[in-house]
Scaffold this motif. Structure first.
Motif, short mmCIF file in Angstrom:
data_model
loop_
_atom_site.label_atom_id
_atom_site.label_comp_id
_atom_site.label_asym_id
_atom_site.label_seq_id
_atom_site.Cartn_x
_atom_site.Cartn_y
_atom_site.Cartn_z
N LEU A 244 30.92 6.77 -31.77
CA LEU A 244 29.84 6.63 -30.81
C LEU A 244 30.13 7.41 -29.54
CD1 LEU A 244 27.16 5.08 -30.15
CD2 LEU A 244 28.60 3.28 -29.17
N ARG A 245 31.37 7.30 -29.06
CA ARG A 245 31.76 8.05 -27.86
C ARG A 245 31.66 9.56 -28.09
NH1 ARG A 245 37.96 8.26 -26.81
NH2 ARG A 245 37.65 9.58 -28.66
N ASP A 246 32.26 10.04 -29.17
CA ASP A 246 32.33 11.48 -29.40
C ASP A 246 30.95 12.09 -29.60
OD1 ASP A 246 35.04 11.18 -29.17
OD2 ASP A 246 35.48 11.41 -31.31
N GLU A 247 30.10 11.42 -30.38
CA GLU A 247 28.77 11.96 -30.64
C GLU A 247 27.91 11.91 -29.38
OE1 GLU A 247 28.11 13.61 -33.16
OE2 GLU A 247 29.62 12.96 -34.62
N THR A 248 28.09 10.87 -28.57
CA THR A 248 27.34 10.76 -27.32
C THR A 248 27.80 11.81 -26.32
OG1 THR A 248 26.93 8.40 -27.63
CG2 THR A 248 26.83 9.24 -25.37
N TRP A 249 29.10 11.91 -26.13
CA TRP A 249 29.61 12.83 -25.12
C TRP A 249 29.38 14.28 -25.49
CZ3 TRP A 249 34.88 10.70 -22.86
CH2 TRP A 249 34.59 9.50 -22.17
N ARG A 250 29.44 14.61 -26.78
CA ARG A 250 29.17 15.99 -27.21
C ARG A 250 27.76 16.40 -26.78
NH1 ARG A 250 30.10 15.30 -32.34
NH2 ARG A 250 32.31 15.72 -32.09
N ARG A 251 26.82 15.51 -26.95
CA ARG A 251 25.43 15.81 -26.58
C ARG A 251 25.24 15.78 -25.07
NH1 ARG A 251 25.87 14.02 -31.50
NH2 ARG A 251 24.41 14.70 -33.12
N ARG A 252 25.94 14.88 -24.39
CA ARG A 252 25.84 14.84 -22.93
C ARG A 252 26.39 16.12 -22.33
NH1 ARG A 252 22.23 12.30 -19.80
NH2 ARG A 252 23.13 11.35 -17.91
N ASP A 253 27.47 16.64 -22.91
CA ASP A 253 28.05 17.90 -22.44
C ASP A 253 27.06 19.05 -22.60
OD1 ASP A 253 30.48 16.82 -21.68
OD2 ASP A 253 31.45 17.23 -23.61
N SER A 254 26.15 18.93 -23.57
CA SER A 254 25.15 19.97 -23.82
C SER A 254 23.91 19.81 -22.95
CB SER A 254 24.73 19.95 -25.30
OG SER A 254 25.84 20.21 -26.12
N GLY A 255 23.91 18.78 -22.10
CA GLY A 255 22.83 18.62 -21.14
C GLY A 255 21.65 17.81 -21.61
N LEU A 256 21.78 17.12 -22.75
CA LEU A 256 20.67 16.31 -23.23
C LEU A 256 20.52 15.03 -22.41
CD1 LEU A 256 21.09 16.51 -27.13
CD2 LEU A 256 19.64 17.91 -25.64
N GLY A 257 19.30 14.49 -22.36
CA GLY A 257 19.03 13.25 -21.67
C GLY A 257 19.41 12.06 -22.52
N VAL A 258 19.50 10.89 -21.87
CA VAL A 258 19.95 9.69 -22.57
C VAL A 258 19.04 9.33 -23.73
CG1 VAL A 258 20.42 7.21 -22.32
CG2 VAL A 258 21.07 8.80 -20.49
N ALA A 259 17.73 9.40 -23.55
CA ALA A 259 16.81 9.02 -24.61
C ALA A 259 16.95 9.93 -25.82
CB ALA A 259 15.37 9.04 -24.09
N GLU A 260 17.07 11.22 -25.58
CA GLU A 260 17.21 12.17 -26.68
C GLU A 260 18.55 11.96 -27.40
OE1 GLU A 260 16.69 17.00 -27.46
OE2 GLU A 260 16.69 16.19 -25.41
N ILE A 261 19.60 11.73 -26.62
CA ILE A 261 20.91 11.46 -27.24
C ILE A 261 20.84 10.20 -28.09
CG2 ILE A 261 23.32 10.85 -26.77
CD1 ILE A 261 23.08 12.50 -24.17
N ALA A 262 20.23 9.16 -27.55
CA ALA A 262 20.15 7.89 -28.28
C ALA A 262 19.44 8.04 -29.60
CB ALA A 262 19.46 6.84 -27.42
N ALA A 263 18.35 8.80 -29.62
CA ALA A 263 17.61 8.99 -30.86
C ALA A 263 18.44 9.75 -31.88
CB ALA A 263 16.30 9.73 -30.57
#
Length: 295
Positions: A244-263
């Motif tokens: 959960l951490r790695d998949e979330t942070w990888r997307r956050r590093d790419s600049g995605l928003g929380v809602a898009e990351i969550a989906a």
């Protein structure tokens, strides 16, 4: 057939994990925890109460039967209602002990969680009729060694993880560890991320707690909910939280928003664990870990 909509504790299902050490299993019923009964020559400790006074009365009656005149103690793994909100039934019958951070959780968040749980539906609200926020008899700092007579049980605060006041219960002579909701089996980990009301859950802290607990290599791990098992109960939750951490942070590093990351993360993790319950807890976990990433 068990009514899965009613969070009823079934003491008839209790089974022995070691001599004078039993678990009342939750049998996969929502809002029913695994409950421990740990005995020594002089006293018996109950671990968690179930939701509400009727469940707690069942647990107390069972503990009294097991104790056969021995002194009773009660502890709870954390302050959430299905684990602690039956403690008032034990007043005058058992000494209720919790760690300092859990006592603070009860005092500051207890009333809010009681009202929140009453809003979960009629059957839960009925279970919580007449319930008061628990008030411990004894509050301890650090690890508390509870001598039951020939058996010492360790009430060990873990630091922030699932809540600020998490506490595991170790029975060293039997190799048994009660984790509360730091570990659950067959479901996505519950990260109660409810900003702005409650943001004490920490995915990073939880991972560190599970790493430390796994190093102890307990023989038997009793999770807050789900099947009793070995050390893999701890490592499976740890591995999921890393995912959960790695998949979330990888997307956050790419600049995605929380809602898009969550989906995206929800779709990915449900695909990896299609048999797990509690999919609704993926999004709060993403929210928590995005906040930790950005801190």
């Amino acid at each position: 057939m068990t009514d899965l909509t009613d969070p009823a504790v079934r003491v008839a299902g209790a089974r022995e994990l070691a001599p004078d050490l039993l678990v009342i299993p939750n049998a996969r019923v929502d809002l029913v925890p695994n409950i421990g009964i740990v005995g020594g020559t002089e006293a018996v400790l109950v671990v968690d109460t179930g939701l509400g006074t009727a469940n707690a009365a069942e647990v107390l009656a069972f503990a009294v039967e097991v104790a056969k005149g021995r002194r009773l103690y009660l502890t709870t793994t954390h302050f959430h209602p299905e684990h602690a909100y039956g403690a008032q039934v034990f007043a005058g019958e058992a000494t209720y002990l919790v760690n300092r951070a859990q006592a603070d959780d009860l005092a500051t968040k207890g009333a809010g969680y009681l009202e929140m749980f009453r809003g979960l539906g009629e059957v839960v609200a009925r279970r919580l009729e007449g319930v008061r926020v628990p008030v411990p008899d004894v509050v301890h700092d650090g690890v508390h060694e509870l001598d039951l007579g020939g058996r010492t049980v360790l009430l060990r605060p873990t630091g922030r993880g699932h809540t600020a006041g998490d506490q595991v219960v170790e029975v060293p002579d039997a190799g048994v560890l009660f984790t509360g909701d730091l570990a659950e089996t067959g479901q996505f980990a519950i990260l109660p991320w409810f900003p702005p009301h409650d943001t004490d859950v920490t995915g990073i802290g939880w991972l560190a707690v599970l790493d430390r607990l796994a190093l102890g290599a307990p023989r038997v791990v009793v999770p807050g909910h789900g099947e009793v098992g070995g050390v893999s109960v701890l490592t499976d939750v740890r591995d999921y939280l890393r995912e959960l951490r790695d998949e979330t942070w990888r997307r956050r590093d790419s600049g995605l928003g929380v809602a898009e990351i969550a989906a995206e993360v929800r779709d990915l993790l449900v695909g990896r664990h299609p048999e797990w319950a509690g999919r609704e807890w993926i999004e709060p976990g993403v929210g928590c870990l995005c906040a930790e990433h950005d801190a």
